[in-house]
Design an enzyme around this catalytic site. Structure first.
Site, PDB file in Angstrom:
ATOM      1  N   HIS A  80      35.635  39.126  46.687  1.00 56.42           N
ATOM      2  CA  HIS A  80      35.483  38.135  46.074  1.00 56.42           C
ATOM      3  C   HIS A  80      36.428  36.999  45.918  1.00 56.42           C
ATOM      4  CE1 HIS A  80      38.491  40.888  44.325  1.00 56.42           C
ATOM      5  NE2 HIS A  80      40.060  39.533  44.303  1.00 56.42           N
TER       6      HIS A  80
ATOM      7  N   ASP B  49      44.257  41.418  47.921  1.00 59.55           N
ATOM      8  CA  ASP B  49      42.622  40.639  48.248  1.00 59.55           C
ATOM      9  C   ASP B  49      42.707  40.615  49.644  1.00 59.55           C
ATOM     10  OD1 ASP B  49      41.794  39.778  45.441  1.00 59.55           O
ATOM     11  OD2 ASP B  49      43.996  38.878  45.721  1.00 59.55           O
TER      12      ASP B  49
ATOM     13  N   ASP C 187      39.373  42.110  39.503  1.00 58.83           N
ATOM     14  CA  ASP C 187      39.226  40.766  39.962  1.00 58.83           C
ATOM     15  C   ASP C 187      37.851  39.781  40.173  1.00 58.83           C
ATOM     16  OD1 ASP C 187      40.606  38.341  40.073  1.00 58.83           O
ATOM     17  OD2 ASP C 187      40.947  39.156  41.785  1.00 58.83           O
TER      18      ASP C 187
ATOM     19  N   HIS D 164      46.967  44.928  43.996  1.00 52.88           N
ATOM     20  CA  HIS D 164      45.429  44.270  44.274  1.00 52.88           C
ATOM     21  C   HIS D 164      45.515  44.118  45.284  1.00 52.88           C
ATOM     22  CE1 HIS D 164      41.580  42.261  43.902  1.00 52.88           C
ATOM     23  NE2 HIS D 164      42.372  41.252  43.316  1.00 52.88           N
TER      24      HIS D 164
ATOM     25  N   ASP E  46      48.843  41.320  41.674  1.00 51.00           N
ATOM     26  CA  ASP E  46      48.001  41.227  42.701  1.00 51.00           C
ATOM     27  C   ASP E  46      49.256  41.613  44.168  1.00 51.00           C
ATOM     28  OD1 ASP E  46      45.877  40.000  41.852  1.00 51.00           O
ATOM     29  OD2 ASP E  46      46.336  38.031  42.197  1.00 51.00           O
TER      30      ASP E  46
END
Ligand SMILES: [Zn+2]
Length: 1149
Positions: free
Chosen positions: A560, A167, A279, A165, A416
């Site tokens: 997000h 971000d 998420d 994941h 993550d």
């Protein structure tokens, strides 16, 4: 047909009445002149002249209204074809209630009365106790049991899905994450997957993937394509980011999806099939709608309230067909898998017991950087322990499998920023491979496990379902407000960093406006110069690159941790700079396009980057400052003003500019007709007006998508009507410095009574002491108490108690406390011919309520605006609350992503913070006789804690972290604006209940008001030294689109042959709105709508011409096959279903 004729007669009648009133006015005017023969006194003559001028202006405006009526009459006659076939838009200026047959937008609710099957989430909320008992190993769940023979016939099929994941900005900026982690993750992925074809991986964020792609060589690109083709690497969702689903507007949600999907198609030649949203802090059906419309078949969601997860697990409904609340057909259904446990990390994905699952995250083996908080570390799999380990893991798999209806199991393997080192790949794959091999060698266990992708999983699921003749249950509703544990509701992020939530929407509106104008310019240039674009001197490629960059910056901000306001301070600044940079770039494209379009003699066009011929009338100096109006210097020589109407509706707008003269007149550059004006003070301080700058407001009537040219010129002293002011402050009579304006103070006798303002639609009353609204009355007679209050929330104070932060709202037990200030606010009432308002200056905010003295829908709502500054406070949140006498019970409505309305029920069994919901653009309260709608220009949290109340969180300042990984509070508050329109409407009939929940829509008037609020006109001005070139208006559309059809975008597509250059193809998006048919505004909104689902796009957009029109999927990946019969027919009839977005690939002539 008959109705049509009656209707035409009606319009004819109105026309005659209007004409008669015109003559009557002329008569009156003559009488006025007789009564006041020209005086020898100059002043008297001046006054008379000015009065005469005003009369003439009013007559002219009446004439223009009549012209419009005539045009509508003509159109409606033209469209009533003799064979009874309606060729396209069916014009109506009457009320929806006259229709015998319900029109498409509201027919929807009728149809839904039968569509009550499946699960309705609101009912689930009514049912659940929200008691949060300890579930044992699965803390938020229950003990799962099985016999062991459940898989004898149908073996358990496990897909372990490696994921990382990433971000696009959170604790580090997008670029820093890329440099430090993401590029290594993708490099390793490429090497590892190429080494062993049993290894697999999924990837979601195209923003990162495309950046990495730009840096790798052709050989590696070929390897990537091979892996994708072989099914080892799957790009899931394919959006630019994994967007927030609460604050993001559907324009931006769709736009980031298009950007990602188009990138995938151009560079990899693939289309995504499965969504992956693990998420985002709660999930919206709008996202499901967009994914389905883009051609995806399945999706995975994760962050859902733990009590809902538990309930779904018990019911075996964690996999369902997610259906739109308004859809009476299965058309919008998409298969959705909800992950059952607390998180998407390895401890929470193999089964219910995190202490065991953590032992199967081999990245946490001793000596590596990560460990298991449950204090039982993983063991490397050896010949000695493989049996014990395999059976331990299988027990988790089997327990998890009991929560689903099919024996196929999805087990994500990642976290993550995982797989940054190749050693992580090695430990995970070698150890798991040993376990898989063990299962393989023991058929009596009835399990097959391997690495897989989402396609592998969903493919197997669909096969098992269909072979068993099973179907999944249907579900309607949304997954807000999310709680991950205890009473930790994630309703804080609905408002966190409101300054940037507002900036997001400013950029969004600017991008849409620029996309449309750019596409229109390209079409015009082609028409003018043929296809050779270079002849124009218009920097099409350069502009297109700026557009592309702006699309990507807006897309990035939908992440997000971006629009949510949950990133670290330096990351917020990085986002802010990107938004600001793109806002500036878009202005250049807009100015340059407008310049080309308006020039009468196109050969005069030249592109000068150092000085644009047209400039915006306001400046923004940095990402964290508010726009400032430029002062336009006036003389006897007219200055050009150019106004762009980015909406598809003819609009009457108040345009405000700042000038250096107290008197000015504004004329339409072509007709010479002068427009009504009002000159107001520019307030340097609450009680001090600028002596050099003045606000000039005028009323412009701007056709859809038009660029209108006006002249603004200095006028003789005293000729322009000025705003007059009344000022009051309790306790003392404030000194006001405003020499050029009439200023009075409230008399002692007036202080007790409320201050009232009125226009031809409504009257409002506000407290003289605070300036805050108290009551509203429509001219129809409807009266509602509507009190505005401001309040503070604090946070919990006890030591060791969790406190509010960027994500969480954890208010103190005392609840909201009334805002009070030791100093009474200065209240200033302004009155003028175009608008009147009441402004209150409190210590922490300035609040203004404005009424427009205008016909049409602009005069029917109340503009409410705030400028908030809570930088002096600690751990406080400021709330604006409307307290009305609307009997809405515990039910209200708020929107999801500006796309649809969702019913909300305020539940006493839930803590206060759980009853807050996201509001992207609208919310309303209603009872059987009235509806109060609040439309907003930015997203924020909303609640209706008691009947009749609606409250919005304006800003929050929190000193501490709330333990969700961010590691800081939210203290970078700024001077933050928020804008709303408040609408009171008469109503008849109750809501239609569907599956226990009423599906409701905004009224047509509310839709139009929201459109006007979110897409304000754009004002440009020529520099004072520019020579007067001949400019003509640009009027691309012959008439407004039907008022239930929103032109979502006209987006020029990338050239496939020459990436980075604009192609001749445009993606045209139309959103047909559903609307409420029970609200009865008087008079009804003057607009047209189509009585059928079928419309003729050529007619709608006339005189624009489409060389080709092809319906496509929402991200343009699947074009509908051209129908040969239709192809021959130039006038293509196409279907626009209510509530649906339709996408077309068009080529404009
Ligand atoms: Zn994330």
């Amino acid at each position: 047909m008959k109705r049509g004729r009656v209707f035409s007669l009606l319009i004819g009648g109105i026309f005659c009445v209007a004409l008669m009133s015109l003559y009557r006015m002329l008569e009156v005017m003559q009488k006025v002149e007789h009564r006041h023969p020209l005086d020898t006194h100059d002043q008297q003559a001046d006054q008379d002249l000015s009065r005469l001028q005003q009369k003439i202006e009013r007559l002219e405006s009446l004439l223009s209204d009549n012209n419009r009526l005539v045009a509508m009459l003509r159109d409606s006659l033209l469209l009533q074809k003799p064979d009874g076939r309606v060729g396209g838009a069916n014009i109506s200026s009457g009320s929806a209630h006259n229709s015998a047959k319900p029109i498409p937008g509201c027919r929807l609710a009728e149809e839904l009365k039968d569509g009550t099957d499946g699960v309705q989430l609101l009912d689930v909320y009514d049912l659940l106790p929200f008691d949060n008992p300890d579930g044992g190993a699965w803390k938020q769940g229950f003990e799962i049991s099985y016999r062991g023979d459940e898989w004898d016939q149908q073996p358990l099929e496990v897909f372990l899905v490696p994921h990382s994941h990433n971000d696009p900005g959170w604790l580090k900026t997008f670029d820093d994450y890329y440099q430090d982690q993401t590029r290594h993750i993708l490099d390793n992925m490429l090497t590892q997957l190429s080494l062993d074809d049993r290894k697999k991986m999924i990837w979601a964020e195209i923003s990162y993937f495309s950046k990495w792609w730009n840096g790798i060589d052709e050989q590696k690109r070929a390897m990537v394509k091979r892996l994708v083709k072989a099914g080892q690497l799957e790009l899931v969702t394919g959006g630019w980011v994994m967007p927030d689903e609460a604050n993001s507007h559907y324009f931006a949600l769709l736009d980031q999806l298009i950007e990602g999907h188009q990138w995938m198609q151009t560079h990899l030649g693939v289309k995504p099939s499965n969504g992956w949203a693990i998420d985002p802090f709660g999930h919206s059906p709008s996202m499901a709608y967009l994914l389905k419309g883009a051609g995806l078949r399945n999706m995975v969601v994760q962050r859902v309230h733990y009590a809902v997860k538990k309930h779904f697990a018990r019911q075996q409904t964690l996999e369902f067909l997610w259906r739109q609340s308004w859809d009476s057909s299965p058309r919008s259904d998409i298969t959705c898998h909800m992950m059952p446990f607390y998180s998407y990390d390895v401890p929470h994905t193999c089964g219910p017991n995190p202490a065991i699952c953590c032992q199967f995250d081999f990245h946490r083996l001793a000596g590596r950087r990560v460990y298991c908080p449950w204090k039982i570390p993983p063991q490397p799999i050896t010949e000695q322990n493989v049996q014990e380990r395999a059976l331990l893991l299988l027990d988790q798999y089997r327990q998890k499998s009991r929560l689903f209806r099919s024996p196929v199991l999805l087990v994500p393997l990642g976290d993550d920023f995982r797989y940054t080192e190749s050693s992580e790949w090695e430990v995970q794959s070698t150890n798991y491979q040993k376990l898989f091999d063990y299962f393989e060698q023991h058929p009596e266990l009835h399990v097959k496990a391997r690495f897989g992708t989402l396609s592998d999983y969903f493919g197997a699921l669909q096969r098992r379902l269909s072979s068993a003749g099973m179907s999944l249950p249907t579900l309607r509703g949304d997954f807000f407000t999310y709680a991950d544990r205890d009473d930790h509701y994630w309703s804080g992020y609905f408002t966190s960093r409101p300054f940037y939530k507002r900036l997001d929407r400013v950029l969004e509106a600017s991008l849409r406006a620029t996309e449309i104008l750019f596409s229109l310019t390209m079409a015009e240039i082609r028409r003018f110069h043929g296809d050779g674009l270079t002849a124009a001197g218009y920097p099409a490629r350069e502009h297109f690159q700026k557009l592309t960059e702006a699309r990507r910056n807006l897309a990035l901000f939908q992440h997000h941790d971006a629009v949510t306001g949950t990133a670290r301070d330096p990351v917020v600044i990085d986002y802010g700079n990107r938004l600001f940079h793109s806002l500036m770039n878009l202005r250049q494209v807009l100015q340059s396009s407008a310049h080309w379009l308006l020039l009468f003699d196109k050969s005069q066009y030249h592109h000068d980057q150092s000085e644009y011929f047209l400039q915006m009338d306001e400046e923004i100096s940095a990402h964290d400052t508010l726009p400032q109006k430029k002062t336009i210097t006036l003389s006897d020589k007219p200055r050009f003003l150019v106004i762009f109407n980015p909406t598809e509706q003819l609009r009457t707008s108040v345009i405000n500019i700042v000038v250096d003269s107290l008197d000015a007149f504004v004329t339409n550059s072509e007709t010479g007709r002068s427009l009504p004006v009002q000159v107001s003070a520019v307030w340097a301080e609450p009680n001090r007006a600028s002596k050099t700058n003045f606000q000039l407001s005028f009323v412009a009537e701007i056709p859809p998508l038009a660029l209108m040219v006006y002249h603004v010129t200095k006028a003789p002293a005293g000729s322009a009507p000025r705003t007059s002011y009344t000022v009051h402050r309790r306790g003392d009579s404030p000194t006001v410095h405003a020499d050029n304006f009439q200023v009075s103070h409230l008399k002692a006798s007036e202080v007790e009574a409320p201050v009232s303002l009125r226009n031809s639609h409504m009257e409002i009353w506000s407290s003289a002491e605070t300036g805050l609204l108290q009551k509203l009355r429509l001219m129809s007679g409807l009266v509602r108490q509507l009190r505005v209050e401001f309040l503070w929330y604090g946070t919990r104070t006890r030591v060791n108690q969790d406190k509010s932060g960027a994500y969480l709202f954890l208010p103190g037990e005392e609840g909201a406390q009334p805002y009070s200030s030791s100093e009474a606010p200065l209240v200033r009432v302004s009155r003028g011919p175009i608008f009147s308002d009441i402004t209150s200056y409190f210590r922490h905010f300035t609040h203004t309520v404005r009424l427009f003295h205008m016909e049409g829908h602009a005069g029917k709502s109340l503009e409410v605006s705030n400028l908030v500054d809570i930088r002096s406070e600690n751990n406080r949140e400021l709330v604006m609350r409307f307290v009305s006498d609307v009997a809405n019970g515990n039910c209200f409505y708020s929107d999801l992503n500006g796309f649809q309305m969702q019913q909300r029920r305020t539940l006493a069994k839930l803590p206060l913070q759980a009853n807050f919901y996201p509001m992207t653009s609208s919310a309303f309260l209603q009872d059987s006789t009235s509806r109060v709608t609040l439309l907003s220009a930015q997203s924020q949290g909303v609640a209706s804690l008691r009947p009749g109340e609606l409250e919005l969180v304006l800003d929050r300042r929190l000193q501490q972290d709330d333990n969700r990984g961010l590691g800081q509070g939210v203290t970078d508050n700024k001077l933050t604006p928020s804008v709303y329109h408040l609408l009171l409407e008469d109503r008849r009939g109750g809501a239609q209940e569907v599956g226990g929940a009423a599906v409701q829509h905004l009224s047509l008037l509310a839709h139009l008001t929201s459109l006007a609020l979110c897409h304000p006109p754009i004002t440009m001005v020529t520099p004072s030294n520019s020579q007067l070139l001949k400019l003509s208006h640009f009027l691309p559309l012959g008439s407004s689109l039907p008022c239930d059809v929103h032109l979502l975008n006209m987006r020029t597509l990338d050239d496939v042959q020459e990436p980075g250059s604009p192609s001749q193809q445009v993606a045209l998006f139309l959103h047909r709105k559903g609307f409420d048919c029970n609200s009865a505004p008087h008079p009804p909104p003057t607009c047209k709508w189509s009585a059928q689902d079928e419309v003729n796009l050529d007619d709608l957009f006339s005189p624009l011409r489409f060389r080709s029109i092809r319906r496509s999927s929402l991200t343009l990946l699947y074009d509908e096959e051209p129908n040969s019969a239709r192809q021959q027919q130039p006038h293509d009839i196409t279907r626009l279903r209510p509530m649906e977005i339709s996408a077309f690939r068009v080529q404009m002539d």
